[in-house]
Design a protein around this motif. Structure first.
Motif, PDB file in Angstrom:
ATOM      1  N   ARG A 267      63.270  21.187  -0.920  1.00  0.00           N
ATOM      2  CA  ARG A 267      62.874  19.843  -1.354  1.00  0.00           C
ATOM      3  C   ARG A 267      61.679  19.337  -0.541  1.00  0.00           C
ATOM      4  O   ARG A 267      60.740  18.744  -1.097  1.00  0.00           O
ATOM      5  N   VAL A 268      61.733  19.539   0.763  1.00  0.00           N
ATOM      6  CA  VAL A 268      60.639  19.046   1.616  1.00  0.00           C
ATOM      7  C   VAL A 268      59.347  19.797   1.304  1.00  0.00           C
ATOM      8  O   VAL A 268      58.264  19.190   1.234  1.00  0.00           O
ATOM      9  N   GLN A 269      59.420  21.110   1.112  1.00  0.00           N
ATOM     10  CA  GLN A 269      58.212  21.861   0.784  1.00  0.00           C
ATOM     11  C   GLN A 269      57.656  21.445  -0.572  1.00  0.00           C
ATOM     12  O   GLN A 269      56.433  21.357  -0.749  1.00  0.00           O
ATOM     13  N   ALA A 270      58.536  21.167  -1.531  1.00  0.00           N
ATOM     14  CA  ALA A 270      58.062  20.703  -2.840  1.00  0.00           C
ATOM     15  C   ALA A 270      57.408  19.330  -2.711  1.00  0.00           C
ATOM     16  O   ALA A 270      56.369  19.071  -3.343  1.00  0.00           O
ATOM     17  N   LEU A 271      57.988  18.459  -1.903  1.00  0.00           N
ATOM     18  CA  LEU A 271      57.403  17.136  -1.701  1.00  0.00           C
ATOM     19  C   LEU A 271      56.045  17.257  -1.023  1.00  0.00           C
ATOM     20  O   LEU A 271      55.078  16.580  -1.419  1.00  0.00           O
ATOM     21  N   ALA A 272      55.945  18.119  -0.008  1.00  0.00           N
ATOM     22  CA  ALA A 272      54.663  18.313   0.672  1.00  0.00           C
ATOM     23  C   ALA A 272      53.629  18.884  -0.288  1.00  0.00           C
ATOM     24  O   ALA A 272      52.454  18.475  -0.277  1.00  0.00           O
TER      25      ALA A 272
ATOM     26  N   THR B 147      60.359  18.613  10.770  1.00  0.00           N
ATOM     27  CA  THR B 147      61.595  19.301  11.148  1.00  0.00           C
ATOM     28  C   THR B 147      62.715  18.807  10.239  1.00  0.00           C
ATOM     29  O   THR B 147      62.988  17.604  10.181  1.00  0.00           O
ATOM     30  N   VAL B 148      63.346  19.755   9.531  1.00  0.00           N
ATOM     31  CA  VAL B 148      64.409  19.454   8.579  1.00  0.00           C
ATOM     32  C   VAL B 148      65.746  19.766   9.235  1.00  0.00           C
ATOM     33  O   VAL B 148      65.910  20.824   9.863  1.00  0.00           O
ATOM     34  N   HIS B 149      66.709  18.852   9.082  1.00  0.00           N
ATOM     35  CA  HIS B 149      68.047  19.036   9.653  1.00  0.00           C
ATOM     36  C   HIS B 149      69.071  19.094   8.530  1.00  0.00           C
ATOM     37  O   HIS B 149      68.949  18.412   7.515  1.00  0.00           O
ATOM     38  N   ALA B 150      70.108  19.904   8.729  1.00  0.00           N
ATOM     39  CA  ALA B 150      71.214  19.993   7.777  1.00  0.00           C
ATOM     40  C   ALA B 150      72.456  20.496   8.510  1.00  0.00           C
ATOM     41  O   ALA B 150      72.367  20.978   9.649  1.00  0.00           O
TER      42      ALA B 150
ATOM     43  N   ALA C  38      64.521  33.260  13.870  1.00  0.00           N
ATOM     44  CA  ALA C  38      63.104  33.400  13.542  1.00  0.00           C
ATOM     45  C   ALA C  38      62.546  32.097  12.988  1.00  0.00           C
ATOM     46  O   ALA C  38      61.439  31.678  13.340  1.00  0.00           O
ATOM     47  N   ARG C  39      63.317  31.415  12.139  1.00  0.00           N
ATOM     48  CA  ARG C  39      62.829  30.183  11.526  1.00  0.00           C
ATOM     49  C   ARG C  39      63.777  28.995  11.719  1.00  0.00           C
ATOM     50  O   ARG C  39      63.424  27.888  11.328  1.00  0.00           O
ATOM     51  N   THR C  40      64.940  29.226  12.271  1.00  0.00           N
ATOM     52  CA  THR C  40      65.911  28.142  12.394  1.00  0.00           C
ATOM     53  C   THR C  40      66.453  28.058  13.806  1.00  0.00           C
ATOM     54  O   THR C  40      66.452  29.031  14.554  1.00  0.00           O
ATOM     55  N   LEU C  41      66.927  26.871  14.133  1.00  0.00           N
ATOM     56  CA  LEU C  41      67.678  26.622  15.358  1.00  0.00           C
ATOM     57  C   LEU C  41      69.088  26.226  14.949  1.00  0.00           C
ATOM     58  O   LEU C  41      69.274  25.398  14.052  1.00  0.00           O
ATOM     59  N   THR C  42      70.074  26.828  15.607  1.00  0.00           N
ATOM     60  CA  THR C  42      71.464  26.515  15.301  1.00  0.00           C
ATOM     61  C   THR C  42      72.058  25.751  16.473  1.00  0.00           C
ATOM     62  O   THR C  42      72.160  26.278  17.589  1.00  0.00           O
ATOM     63  N   PHE C  43      72.447  24.498  16.195  1.00  0.00           N
ATOM     64  CA  PHE C  43      73.098  23.663  17.187  1.00  0.00           C
ATOM     65  C   PHE C  43      74.605  23.726  16.963  1.00  0.00           C
ATOM     66  O   PHE C  43      75.074  24.285  15.965  1.00  0.00           O
ATOM     67  N   PRO C  44      75.397  23.129  17.854  1.00  0.00           N
ATOM     68  CA  PRO C  44      76.856  23.194  17.670  1.00  0.00           C
ATOM     69  C   PRO C  44      77.328  22.640  16.329  1.00  0.00           C
ATOM     70  O   PRO C  44      78.298  23.141  15.766  1.00  0.00           O
ATOM     71  N   HIS C  45      76.662  21.623  15.788  1.00  0.00           N
ATOM     72  CA  HIS C  45      77.144  21.012  14.550  1.00  0.00           C
ATOM     73  C   HIS C  45      76.061  20.877  13.481  1.00  0.00           C
ATOM     74  O   HIS C  45      76.285  20.179  12.478  1.00  0.00           O
ATOM     75  N   SER C  46      74.912  21.489  13.648  1.00  0.00           N
ATOM     76  CA  SER C  46      73.847  21.369  12.657  1.00  0.00           C
ATOM     77  C   SER C  46      72.834  22.474  12.849  1.00  0.00           C
ATOM     78  O   SER C  46      72.893  23.249  13.822  1.00  0.00           O
ATOM     79  N   LEU C  47      71.893  22.539  11.888  1.00  0.00           N
ATOM     80  CA  LEU C  47      70.798  23.495  11.951  1.00  0.00           C
ATOM     81  C   LEU C  47      69.493  22.738  11.726  1.00  0.00           C
ATOM     82  O   LEU C  47      69.478  21.652  11.152  1.00  0.00           O
ATOM     83  N   ALA C  48      68.388  23.348  12.161  1.00  0.00           N
ATOM     84  CA  ALA C  48      67.076  22.721  11.990  1.00  0.00           C
ATOM     85  C   ALA C  48      66.036  23.793  11.727  1.00  0.00           C
ATOM     86  O   ALA C  48      66.125  24.922  12.238  1.00  0.00           O
ATOM     87  N   SER C  49      65.055  23.431  10.929  1.00  0.00           N
ATOM     88  CA  SER C  49      63.930  24.313  10.633  1.00  0.00           C
ATOM     89  C   SER C  49      62.659  23.486  10.657  1.00  0.00           C
ATOM     90  O   SER C  49      62.618  22.372  10.114  1.00  0.00           O
ATOM     91  N   SER C  50      61.614  24.013  11.289  1.00  0.00           N
ATOM     92  CA  SER C  50      60.387  23.252  11.493  1.00  0.00           C
ATOM     93  C   SER C  50      59.235  23.853  10.704  1.00  0.00           C
ATOM     94  O   SER C  50      59.204  25.065  10.417  1.00  0.00           O
ATOM     95  N   PHE C  51      58.258  22.981  10.372  1.00  0.00           N
ATOM     96  CA  PHE C  51      57.081  23.375   9.614  1.00  0.00           C
ATOM     97  C   PHE C  51      55.853  22.720  10.245  1.00  0.00           C
ATOM     98  O   PHE C  51      55.929  21.615  10.799  1.00  0.00           O
ATOM     99  N   ALA C  52      54.745  23.413  10.115  1.00  0.00           N
ATOM    100  CA  ALA C  52      53.456  22.861  10.524  1.00  0.00           C
ATOM    101  C   ALA C  52      52.576  22.743   9.294  1.00  0.00           C
ATOM    102  O   ALA C  52      52.495  23.674   8.480  1.00  0.00           O
ATOM    103  N   VAL C  53      51.935  21.606   9.153  1.00  0.00           N
ATOM    104  CA  VAL C  53      51.033  21.386   8.014  1.00  0.00           C
ATOM    105  C   VAL C  53      49.675  21.963   8.379  1.00  0.00           C
ATOM    106  O   VAL C  53      49.035  21.519   9.347  1.00  0.00           O
TER     107      VAL C  53
ATOM    108  N   ASP D 217      49.913  21.764   2.733  1.00  0.00           N
ATOM    109  CA  ASP D 217      50.396  23.141   2.878  1.00  0.00           C
ATOM    110  C   ASP D 217      51.247  23.214   4.139  1.00  0.00           C
ATOM    111  O   ASP D 217      50.740  23.262   5.257  1.00  0.00           O
ATOM    112  N   ALA D 218      52.581  23.178   3.950  1.00  0.00           N
ATOM    113  CA  ALA D 218      53.520  23.199   5.078  1.00  0.00           C
ATOM    114  C   ALA D 218      54.046  24.615   5.261  1.00  0.00           C
ATOM    115  O   ALA D 218      54.746  25.147   4.387  1.00  0.00           O
ATOM    116  N   GLN D 219      53.735  25.232   6.392  1.00  0.00           N
ATOM    117  CA  GLN D 219      54.142  26.593   6.691  1.00  0.00           C
ATOM    118  C   GLN D 219      55.213  26.590   7.776  1.00  0.00           C
ATOM    119  O   GLN D 219      55.128  25.830   8.737  1.00  0.00           O
ATOM    120  N   PRO D 220      56.235  27.446   7.641  1.00  0.00           N
ATOM    121  CA  PRO D 220      57.291  27.482   8.662  1.00  0.00           C
ATOM    122  C   PRO D 220      56.750  28.007   9.994  1.00  0.00           C
ATOM    123  O   PRO D 220      55.835  28.839  10.025  1.00  0.00           O
TER     124      PRO D 220
END
Length: 592
Positions: A145-150, A130-133, A21-36, A156-159
């Motif tokens: 952290r990214v939402q707090a920085l925004a 787009t945040v990667h981890a 719903a909010r994340t993409l799972t890659f073989p070695h990482s995950l990502a989540s995107s936001f729109a301002v 206003d960064a919404q997923p």
């Protein structure tokens, strides 16, 4: 505009991505995107810099689409009509005034006025993150952290809920906006989004700004315009090998792009390839066949009745530098009388009609000194420059006059003993152009290895006077030296630094860091930075509250023109003859 903190890995193969719903799972990482979806009402220059400098792996994607002026005007009229209608409805029904609506109406009115006057345009802008981890826990922490920085930037960064794949695609460098959550920006707000200035530099940037390099504290760039400051002077202090000449040549080249006329005092023959590449004038003082007559009067200068008097005053400064000791008042009086007598013997007087006649030579001045009572000793001390080992530069009329958009005075062929004299002659020739009231333009005078002139009292005073008066003639003085302690130890040196609005410090020697730190009010962290800085890393200071660290960057083509690294020079083609003016002339008087 898109920024990635780390190099992207190869795109995953088909079927290797799990879409949530909010994340993409890659073989070695995950990502989540936001729109301002929300922005502050007012923004300053470089307002996106905190996001671009985020230390984690964050993709920032800015999609821009211009709105045709006719469409923009129509939409603004509709927006103003809606806001005005809402305000009247509230007034008719006795409701409290909506200050948000009033502010929006004021903004829309201002935008419409600027659009009608042609002061800007409107754009549709979409900002996506787009945040990667590597793991779910890391991704959750990074997202917070990214939402707090925004939020700290009033964004206003919404997923991108249930559109995680579209959010990730939008952040890729594909110029595809699959989310299309956009906001109208005017030209000023959009330009401020780009990292063209460092947020640490609270100083104006004009149309002659040049790229100094990449910020050491983030991914933004440092753009600087010396001609937009209180004065146009600069000092560049560094130990040997720290990259001060490389940086100076880089700024010189980029200022030439902006149409600035530049004159360089080059003690080590480092500007030859640069002058050849841009079609500049290259004067090799001390080379065979090159002559320079210090008694030449400026012709076509536009000055009035004091040209002869000014030349006499400069000659007193020059001769004091030649002798290496200050001239006593008695000797100064004798020298002044001999100078006027030498000009009179050549038929030159205070009458401007006589100033175009051939000027006397230094040998004529020595002859006039010998004829003056008390001038024999001065004449004897000047003998090396007339009939001795140093005569080759002065035993004839000037072979060429400096002209062009880049003028380089090379002092490498001069003996060490008369390099201060050559530097002073070059500065005098440059100053004639700078002070010409009939030819006003932006100019920069670069004095590389300024310690050669600063060690002579008269030369230091001449440099100080130039630093004080350059701004009045739309010119700047760039003083470059590796002897920071010696420069700051003298009162004239401190005055030159105080009259420089732009101060660039590169790596410093441990023996000089205390003197430099006290002179520039450096913090402990800044002192440590300058002690451990790599080649090309520098600290730009433009006042107590305006300073930033950066790394000077150049393209491969620029590096080839300005490098002085022996390893890089060895890769260039050997035996390249300089196809530019050397200061010699043929029989018809044309430059070779």
């Amino acid at each position: 505009m898109r920024r990635r903190a780390h190099e992207p890995s190869a795109l995953p193969a088909a079927g290797a991505v799990e879409i949530g719903a909010r994340t993409l799972t890659f073989p070695h990482s995950l990502a989540s995107s936001f729109a301002v979806v929300g922005y502050p009402r007012d923004v300053g220059a470089g307002w996106l810099e905190p996001l671009l400098a985020y230390p984690g792996r964050l993709d920032v994607s800015l999609h821009i689409e211009p709105i045709p002026p006719a469409v923009a005007a129509m939409r603004l009229r509709r927006q103003l009509a809606r806001l005005e209608s809402a305000s009247r409805s509230d007034a008719e029904h006795g409701r409290l005034q909506d200050f948000g609506t009033e502010a929006a109406a004021d903004d829309a009115t201002e935008l419409a006025a600027g659009l009608a006057q042609g002061h800007g345009r409107l754009f549709k802008v979409g900002l996506y993150l787009t945040v990667h981890a590597a793991t779910d826990e890391e991704l959750t922490a990074e997202v917070e952290r990214v939402q707090a920085l925004a939020a700290s930037l009033l964004l206003d960064a919404q997923p991108t809920t249930f559109r995680a794949l579209q959010g990730w695609i939008t952040s890729l460098p594909l110029a595809t906006d699959a989310i299309r959550l956009r906001r109208s920006f005017d030209t000023t707000a959009l330009a401020a989004a780009f990292p063209f200035t460092s947020p640490d530099l609270a100083t104006p940037v004009g149309d002659t700004a040049v790229l100094y390099g990449v910020s050491a504290s983030g991914s933004g760039v440092v753009l600087w315009d010396r001609f937009a400051q209180d004065n146009h002077n600069s000092v560049i202090l560094a130990r040997s090998g720290a990259g001060k000449s490389f940086f100076t040549k880089l700024e010189t080249l980029r200022l030439l792009y902006q149409g600035v006329e530049i004159a360089v005092i080059d003690p080590e023959d480092e500007y030859a390839r640069l002058a050849r590449a841009v079609g500049g004038t290259y004067l090799r003082l001390g080379a065979s066949g090159v002559r320079w007559n210090p008694l030449d009067l400026p012709t076509g200068h536009g000055a009035a009745d004091d040209v002869l008097a000014r030349r006499a005053l400069f000659l007193q400064t020059l001769i004091a530098t030649m002798l290496g000791t200050p001239i006593t008042p008695q000797d100064r009086a004798v020298l002044d009388a001999a100078i006027l007598a030498a000009y009179a013997a050549a038929g030159i007087t205070t009458d401007p009609a006589t100033w175009t006649r051939p000027a006397p030579l230094l040998a004529d001045l020595v002859t006039a000194l010998q004829a003056q009572t008390g001038g024999e000793e001065l004449a004897r001390q000047l003998a090396p420059y007339v009939s001795g080992s140093y005569r080759h530069l002065f035993d004839g009329p000037t072979t060429t006059s400096p002209a062009g958009h880049l003028i380089v005075f090379s002092l490498r062929d001069l003996p060490e003993e008369i390099k201060p004299v050559g530097t002073l002659l070059a500065l005098d020739a440059v100053w004639r152009r700078v002070a010409n009231p009939r030819d006003r333009r932006k100019r920069l005078v670069v004095v590389d290895e300024a310690w050669l002139l600063m060690r002579e009292p008269e030369g230091a005073r001449f440099l100080f006077r130039m630093a004080k008066a350059a701004r009045k003639h739309w010119a700047g003085l760039a003083v470059v030296t590796q002897d920071a302690a010696d420069l700051l130890a003298s009162e004239l040196g401190q005055a030159i630094v105080a009259n420089a609005a732009s101060q660039i410090l590169l790596r410093q020697a441990p023996q000089a860091i205390k003197t430099v730190g006290d002179a520039f009010d450096l913090s402990d962290g800044e002192r440590q930075f300058l002690l451990t800085a790599e080649r090309g890393e520098a600290l730009l200071i433009a006042g107590p509250a305006s300073r930033t660290a950066f790394y000077a960057t150049a393209s491969p083509e620029e590096t080839e023109l300005i490098t002085s690294d022996p390893a890089e020079l060895a890769r260039l083609e050997p035996g390249q003859a300089p196809a530019f003016t050397t200061g010699q002339q043929d029989e018809e008087g044309d430059p070779l």
